[in-house]
Design an enzyme around this catalytic site. Structure first.
Site, mmCIF file in Angstrom:
data_model
loop_
_atom_site.group_PDB
_atom_site.id
_atom_site.type_symbol
_atom_site.label_atom_id
_atom_site.label_comp_id
_atom_site.label_asym_id
_atom_site.label_seq_id
_atom_site.Cartn_x
_atom_site.Cartn_y
_atom_site.Cartn_z
ATOM 1 N N SER A 153 0.842 -1.201 0.000
ATOM 2 C CA SER A 153 0.000 0.000 0.000
ATOM 3 C C SER A 153 0.877 1.251 0.000
ATOM 4 C CB SER A 153 -0.862 0.003 1.265
ATOM 5 O OG SER A 153 -1.459 1.269 1.452
ATOM 6 N N TYR A 166 -1.023 -0.891 10.153
ATOM 7 C CA TYR A 166 -1.114 -1.234 8.722
ATOM 8 C C TYR A 166 0.130 -0.740 7.971
ATOM 9 C CZ TYR A 166 -3.487 -1.415 4.100
ATOM 10 O OH TYR A 166 -3.856 -1.673 2.793
HETATM 11 N N1 LIG Z 1 -8.852 -0.978 -1.253
HETATM 12 C C1 LIG Z 1 -7.797 -0.201 -1.165
HETATM 13 O O1 LIG Z 1 -7.874 1.021 -1.336
HETATM 14 C C2 LIG Z 1 -6.437 -0.791 -0.876
HETATM 15 C C3 LIG Z 1 -5.338 0.070 -0.862
HETATM 16 C C4 LIG Z 1 -4.078 -0.450 -0.623
HETATM 17 C C5 LIG Z 1 -3.913 -1.806 -0.386
HETATM 18 N N2 LIG Z 1 -5.013 -2.610 -0.363
HETATM 19 C C6 LIG Z 1 -4.786 -4.022 -0.086
HETATM 20 O O2 LIG Z 1 -5.393 -4.817 -1.085
HETATM 21 C C7 LIG Z 1 -5.750 -6.083 -0.521
HETATM 22 C C8 LIG Z 1 -7.189 -6.418 -0.874
HETATM 23 O O3 LIG Z 1 -8.055 -5.451 -0.277
HETATM 24 P P1 LIG Z 1 -9.520 -5.121 -0.832
HETATM 25 O O4 LIG Z 1 -9.633 -3.646 -0.902
HETATM 26 O O5 LIG Z 1 -9.830 -5.937 -2.021
HETATM 27 O O6 LIG Z 1 -10.403 -5.605 0.421
HETATM 28 P P2 LIG Z 1 -11.743 -6.486 0.480
HETATM 29 O O7 LIG Z 1 -12.204 -6.419 1.869
HETATM 30 O O8 LIG Z 1 -12.673 -6.076 -0.612
HETATM 31 O O9 LIG Z 1 -11.230 -7.963 0.126
HETATM 32 C C9 LIG Z 1 -10.251 -8.597 0.928
HETATM 33 C C10 LIG Z 1 -10.551 -10.076 1.020
HETATM 34 O O10 LIG Z 1 -9.570 -10.669 1.903
HETATM 35 C C11 LIG Z 1 -10.231 -11.622 2.710
HETATM 36 N N3 LIG Z 1 -9.521 -11.846 3.960
HETATM 37 C C12 LIG Z 1 -9.398 -11.012 5.019
HETATM 38 N N4 LIG Z 1 -8.742 -11.603 6.016
HETATM 39 C C13 LIG Z 1 -8.431 -12.859 5.582
HETATM 40 C C14 LIG Z 1 -7.776 -13.971 6.183
HETATM 41 N N5 LIG Z 1 -7.310 -13.907 7.427
HETATM 42 N N6 LIG Z 1 -7.637 -15.110 5.445
HETATM 43 C C15 LIG Z 1 -8.114 -15.187 4.174
HETATM 44 N N7 LIG Z 1 -8.764 -14.164 3.579
HETATM 45 C C16 LIG Z 1 -8.922 -13.022 4.271
HETATM 46 C C17 LIG Z 1 -11.610 -11.023 2.968
HETATM 47 O O11 LIG Z 1 -12.556 -12.010 3.366
HETATM 48 C C18 LIG Z 1 -11.921 -10.374 1.634
HETATM 49 O O12 LIG Z 1 -12.681 -11.219 0.791
HETATM 50 C C19 LIG Z 1 -5.457 -5.991 0.975
HETATM 51 O O13 LIG Z 1 -4.192 -6.554 1.250
HETATM 52 C C20 LIG Z 1 -5.421 -4.488 1.214
HETATM 53 O O14 LIG Z 1 -4.656 -4.140 2.337
HETATM 54 C C21 LIG Z 1 -6.257 -2.148 -0.616
#
Ligand SMILES: NC(=O)c1ccc[n+]([C@@H]2O[C@H](COP(=O)([O-])OP(=O)(O)OC[C@H]3O[C@@H](n4cnc5c(N)ncnc54)[C@H](O)[C@@H]3O)[C@@H](O)[C@H]2O)c1
Length: 278
Positions: A153, A166
């Protein structure tokens, strides 16, 4: 039709929804066979079945990536059921925000567990496979590149008030990327991070919109969300491209790191932020 990832097997964690699902659609749509994981068995099954309906070979293993045996189980399942492992995308994750004075040890550790220790265990479990395949391919005069994409991130680089846990974890995964790029160059494994800015998923959905949940359910944990529309709009005003990204745009950056055209890129942190100030 031939795809750019034909013959490849990809493991994607957190693939039930959001960015992980979009990555699964993109890699699967490009010919990769998939092993999908998510904590939420229901959404995972739905995603797997939708991919299968689109002609993609997709298997699933539901469960918590922070469980100590999950790394071994995921790698073992990919090799046993799909015949190999060529691409690992460490994507599963969530946020649990708070200012430092109010942050518990549990809250801090939870972020290290999901964003850092779980990928570490998966990659450790994959090490013998990568080593053995490289040895066999060297003996037979073949050069095959495999890919690790760790999801990071912009917060891991520039920081963000209220996210010390985070930020530490997402900075940490970039250290894992840099180190394994050095350890695994000899096995022809490209290890890169993709660092996202603002991607529109359940994680960043403002609580004051009609279909948004006021808390994030992660297994047994219900995490209160505080992000509001005005906060998202303020962030968007700072983004060069003027808005947050779709999950499909985010998946595009991961796809780039899985292509043969990125075979000479390793140890890199690719920013997919639309130009967010760091
Ligand atoms: N959305 C953003 O703006 C953003 C920005 C930077 C980084 N990220 C990173 O991208 C990745 C995906 O995020 P997203 O926005 O798609 O979130 P999201 O909540 O839409 O999807 C994340 C998925 O991960 C699963 N998950 C959570 N904990 C888990 C565990 N212990 N074991 C297995 N699965 C698990 C959840 O059930 C969910 O389906 C994450 O690592 C997040 O930190 C997201």
């Amino acid at each position: 039709m031939t795809g750019t990832l034909d013959g490849k097997v990809a493991l994607i964690t957190g693939a039930g929804r959001g960015i992980g699902r979009a990555i699964a659609e993109k890699l699967g749509g490009s010919g990769a066979r998939l092993l999908l994981n998510d904590l939420d068995a229901g959404v995972l099954e739905e995603t797997r079945d939708a991919l299968r309906a689109g002609g993609i070979r997709a298997e699933s293993l539901a469960g918590d990536v922070t469980a100590p045996d999950m790394g071994d189980r995921l790698v073992g399942t990919a090799v046993d059921t799909l015949g190999g492992l060529d691409i690992i995308v460490n994507n599963a994750g969530y946020t649990w925000d708070g200012i430092i004075g109010k942050m518990s040890d549990e809250q801090f550790d939870a972020m290290l567990d999901i964003h850092l220790k779980a990928p570490f265990r998966i990659l450790r479990a994959a090490a013998p496979w990568f080593r053995e395949q490289a040895k066999l391919e060297t003996q037979s005069g073949h050069e095959v590149f495999r890919k690790v994409v760790n999801i990071s991130s912009a917060v891991g680089i520039g920081g963000n008030a209220g996210q010390v846990n985070y930020a530490a974890a997402k900075a940490g995964i970039n250290g894992v990327t840099a180190t394994l790029a050095k350890e695994w160059g000899r096995y022809r494994v490209n290890v890169n991070s993709v660092a996202f800015g603002l991607i529109r998923t359940r994680l960043t959905a403002p609580v004051d919109t009609p279909d948004a949940d006021s808390s994030l359910q992660v297994g047994e944990r219900s995490i209160a969300k505080a992000v509001r529309t005005e906060h998202i709009e303020a962030i968007e005003r700072t983004i060069s491209l003027g808005r947050g990204a779709t999950p499909e745009e985010a998946a595009g950056a991961v796809y780039l790191m899985c292509l043969p055209e990125s075979d000479y890129i390793t140890g890199h942190v690719l920013l997919c932020t639309g130009g967010i100030p760091l």
